[in-house]
Scaffold this motif. Structure first.
Motif, PDB file in Angstrom:
ATOM      1  N   ASP A  74       0.868  -1.181   0.000  1.00  0.00           N
ATOM      2  CA  ASP A  74       0.000   0.000   0.000  1.00  0.00           C
ATOM      3  C   ASP A  74       0.905   1.231   0.000  1.00  0.00           C
ATOM      4  OD1 ASP A  74      -1.500   2.255   0.805  1.00  0.00           O
ATOM      5  OD2 ASP A  74      -2.954   1.003   1.853  1.00  0.00           O
ATOM      6  N   GLU A  75       0.914   1.967  -1.112  1.00  0.00           N
ATOM      7  CA  GLU A  75       1.866   3.072  -1.278  1.00  0.00           C
ATOM      8  C   GLU A  75       1.680   4.151  -0.221  1.00  0.00           C
ATOM      9  OE1 GLU A  75       1.872   4.593  -5.215  1.00  0.00           O
ATOM     10  OE2 GLU A  75       2.381   2.660  -6.141  1.00  0.00           O
ATOM     11  N   THR A  76       0.444   4.441   0.142  1.00  0.00           N
ATOM     12  CA  THR A  76       0.200   5.465   1.163  1.00  0.00           C
ATOM     13  C   THR A  76       0.721   5.014   2.517  1.00  0.00           C
ATOM     14  OG1 THR A  76      -1.773   6.221  -0.019  1.00  0.00           O
ATOM     15  CG2 THR A  76      -1.562   6.843   2.303  1.00  0.00           C
ATOM     16  N   PHE A  77       0.416   3.791   2.888  1.00  0.00           N
ATOM     17  CA  PHE A  77       0.912   3.251   4.159  1.00  0.00           C
ATOM     18  C   PHE A  77       2.435   3.237   4.178  1.00  0.00           C
ATOM     19  CE2 PHE A  77       2.637  -0.441   6.411  1.00  0.00           C
ATOM     20  CZ  PHE A  77       2.162  -0.222   7.700  1.00  0.00           C
ATOM     21  N   TRP A  78       3.031   2.825   3.069  1.00  0.00           N
ATOM     22  CA  TRP A  78       4.498   2.733   3.001  1.00  0.00           C
ATOM     23  C   TRP A  78       5.136   4.111   3.144  1.00  0.00           C
ATOM     24  CZ3 TRP A  78       8.153  -0.568   3.736  1.00  0.00           C
ATOM     25  CH2 TRP A  78       9.445  -0.328   3.238  1.00  0.00           C
ATOM     26  N   ARG A  79       4.569   5.093   2.475  1.00  0.00           N
ATOM     27  CA  ARG A  79       5.141   6.438   2.486  1.00  0.00           C
ATOM     28  C   ARG A  79       4.968   7.096   3.850  1.00  0.00           C
ATOM     29  NH1 ARG A  79       2.385   8.063  -1.249  1.00  0.00           N
ATOM     30  NH2 ARG A  79       0.714   9.156  -0.117  1.00  0.00           N
ATOM     31  N   GLU A  80       3.810   6.957   4.455  1.00  0.00           N
ATOM     32  CA  GLU A  80       3.528   7.674   5.688  1.00  0.00           C
ATOM     33  C   GLU A  80       4.071   6.997   6.941  1.00  0.00           C
ATOM     34  OE1 GLU A  80      -0.671   8.217   5.793  1.00  0.00           O
ATOM     35  OE2 GLU A  80      -0.695   9.703   4.155  1.00  0.00           O
ATOM     36  N   GLU A  81       4.192   5.694   6.914  1.00  0.00           N
ATOM     37  CA  GLU A  81       4.583   4.996   8.142  1.00  0.00           C
ATOM     38  C   GLU A  81       5.508   3.814   7.902  1.00  0.00           C
ATOM     39  OE1 GLU A  81       2.387   2.532  11.813  1.00  0.00           O
ATOM     40  OE2 GLU A  81       1.199   3.519  10.255  1.00  0.00           O
ATOM     41  N   GLY A  82       5.198   3.004   6.920  1.00  0.00           N
ATOM     42  CA  GLY A  82       5.865   1.723   6.749  1.00  0.00           C
ATOM     43  C   GLY A  82       7.364   1.806   6.526  1.00  0.00           C
ATOM     44  N   GLU A  83       7.789   2.726   5.628  1.00  0.00           N
ATOM     45  CA  GLU A  83       9.217   2.775   5.282  1.00  0.00           C
ATOM     46  C   GLU A  83      10.082   3.098   6.499  1.00  0.00           C
ATOM     47  OE1 GLU A  83      12.180   4.612   1.874  1.00  0.00           O
ATOM     48  OE2 GLU A  83      10.205   5.518   2.179  1.00  0.00           O
ATOM     49  N   ARG A  84       9.635   4.043   7.314  1.00  0.00           N
ATOM     50  CA  ARG A  84      10.414   4.424   8.498  1.00  0.00           C
ATOM     51  C   ARG A  84      10.581   3.237   9.451  1.00  0.00           C
ATOM     52  NH1 ARG A  84       8.312   5.606  13.205  1.00  0.00           N
ATOM     53  NH2 ARG A  84       6.247   5.977  12.282  1.00  0.00           N
ATOM     54  N   VAL A  85       9.497   2.511   9.699  1.00  0.00           N
ATOM     55  CA  VAL A  85       9.557   1.365  10.609  1.00  0.00           C
ATOM     56  C   VAL A  85      10.397   0.244  10.011  1.00  0.00           C
ATOM     57  CG1 VAL A  85       8.192  -0.417  11.750  1.00  0.00           C
ATOM     58  CG2 VAL A  85       7.334   1.937  11.638  1.00  0.00           C
TER      59      VAL A  85
END
Length: 443
Positions: free
Chosen positions: A13-24
């Protein structure tokens, strides 16, 4: 989030990845690398310990090759249960436990590393270091779940490469100890790693997470075992990772036995190949992301065959400079192949999903499910290749006093890997459903 458990995780999910996922995901990746790095150092500990074992230990070269072969074997076999431990206990929880478990082989080696210890005792302690090899499987399975498909090559390459660097680092520590304190003080090397193990466990406890959606899937395991591509990729991974870990264990001992190097001279050369092979592994994954893992893997095996030809020539003519050039090239190429071959795993199973008629999120989920199950098997079989390399060296030196016969066997294997890669993944790219054009040449 419940404690250190993450309940929802959807990296595609690109939105989830950009807003939260990538950092975690990146945070977990970095501390996974640190723990796996220490695990690799412990696993390959005996590639350094044998350099300290002079005539007073009463162990001949064949006996030393068998010591490191035992460590390789245990590290390979234990990867299978480690793969499933992540889903059973959580990635963070298992990383903490598996890091602390490294205190057992390190402490045992500290206790017995002196002349007069029986060979059987050394074998048992060397076998214990295999737990460090298991860390790779659990770490790769864990990180595979954190990243989307288009970033897996980079993430898995960085995770594995950072872990692989544990091999040259422990060899550099050994070199420093031999150079400063002499070959009679192996316990200093072990004393360096005991506190580092504790630090790795504490960092994992503080900064890593468990993914609740990651579950052991018995059906996926059975399907991965039945899938021909699991075993084809394992065959290729033997050529890449089996070479890297086998050569890492054996390099210094070959220099001592065939070229008459002293412990200090061998230690001063041993670390370079594993270091370059480790550093370049993420590059191999990135190349695979851009150009397709199969293409990079094919080119890698062609290069490894050529480099092995150089090593055979150097072994026959007893030319140390040419031998070092060829052997270093083997390490570099194996590092690239490690990254590209592991990138192929999720891509191959995602492509299979589209071949079965799945699409979009369904196909991505299927690819994650089967690739996670297959990675442990492929990693374990690949590591067994390191056992084969050390046993081949042992037999070659016993029979002829040199490693030439072993290198000829390795050359034949690389030729076979090249042929398999071309025949399966590049010769006739299969057609796939129109919703996503992904051929095997792109995996």
């Amino acid at each position: 989030m419940r404690g250190r458990w993450i309940e929802r995780w959807d990296p595609e999910d690109e939105t989830f990845w950009r807003e939260e996922g990538e950092r975690v995901a990146r945070r977990n990746l970095y501390f996974s690398v640190f723990s796996e790095h220490i695990g690799f150092s412990v696993w390959t500990l005996w590639s350094v310990m044998v350099l300290f074992m002079g005539p007073e230990y009463g162990i001949d070269p064949a006996g030393k090759f068998f010591l490191i072969a035992v460590a390789t074997l245990v590290g390979a076999v234990i990867r299978i249960p480690y793969t499933f431990a992540v889903a059973r206990f959580g990635g963070r929880n298992w990383t903490v436990f598996s890091a602390l478990l490294l205190l057992l082989p390190t402490g045992a080696a500290f206790a017995v590393m002196e002349p007069g210890t029986s060979y059987t005792t050394f074998l048992l302690v060397a076998a214990l270091t295999g737990v460090g090899g298991g860390n790779f499987a659990s770490s790769m399975t864990n990180i595979n779940a954190f990243f989307p498909l288009h970033r897996k090559g980079w993430a898995l390459g960085l995770n594995a490469g950072g872990g692989n660097i544990g091999v040259p680092v422990v060899q550099l520590v050994g070199l420093l100890v031999i150079g400063v304190a002499g070959a009679a003080h192996p316990r200093i090397v072990l004393g360096v790693y005991i506190p580092l193990i504790v630090v790795a466990a504490v960092c994992a406890a503080l900064y890593m997470d468990n993914l609740a959606p990651v579950k052991n899937d018995t059906g996926a395991v059975k399907e991965a075992v039945r899938a021909p591509h699991t075993w084809i990729l394992a065959f290729l991974y033997i050529g890449c990772f089996g070479s890297f870990i086998g050569y890492s264990f054996a390099f210094g001992l070959v220099l001592q036995t065939q070229f008459g190097r002293t412990p200090l001279q061998a230690a001063s050369l041993t670390f370079l190949g594993p270091l370059l092979g480790s550093l370049i592994r993420p590059f191999g994954g990135s190349l695979a992301d851009r150009h397709g893992g199969a293409r990079i893997t094919l080119t890698t095996f062609a290069g490894m065959a050529a480099a092995t030809g150089v090593v055979v020539y150097a072994s026959v003519t007893e030319s140390l400079p040419v031998f070092l050039v060829g052997f270093t090239a083997l390490f570099v190429l194996s590092g690239i192949g490690n990254g590209s071959t592991f990138k192929m795993i999720p891509a191959v199973f995602t492509r299979k999903a589209y071949g079965l008629g799945l699409a979009n999120e369904e196909a991505d989920a299927y690819g994650r499910r089967l690739s996670g199950a297959a990675m442990g098997l492929i990693g374990a079989v690949g590591a067994i290749g390191g056992l084969g390399i050390n046993l081949a060296f042992r037999q070659s030196f016993q029979a002829g006093g040199t490693g030439t016969a072993a290198f000829v066997a390795f050359l034949a294997y690389y030729a076979a890997c090249l042929a398999v890669t071309w025949a399966v993944y590049l010769r006739r790219p299969a057609e796939v459903p129109a919703q996503r054009q992904l051929s095997y040449s792109e995996v």
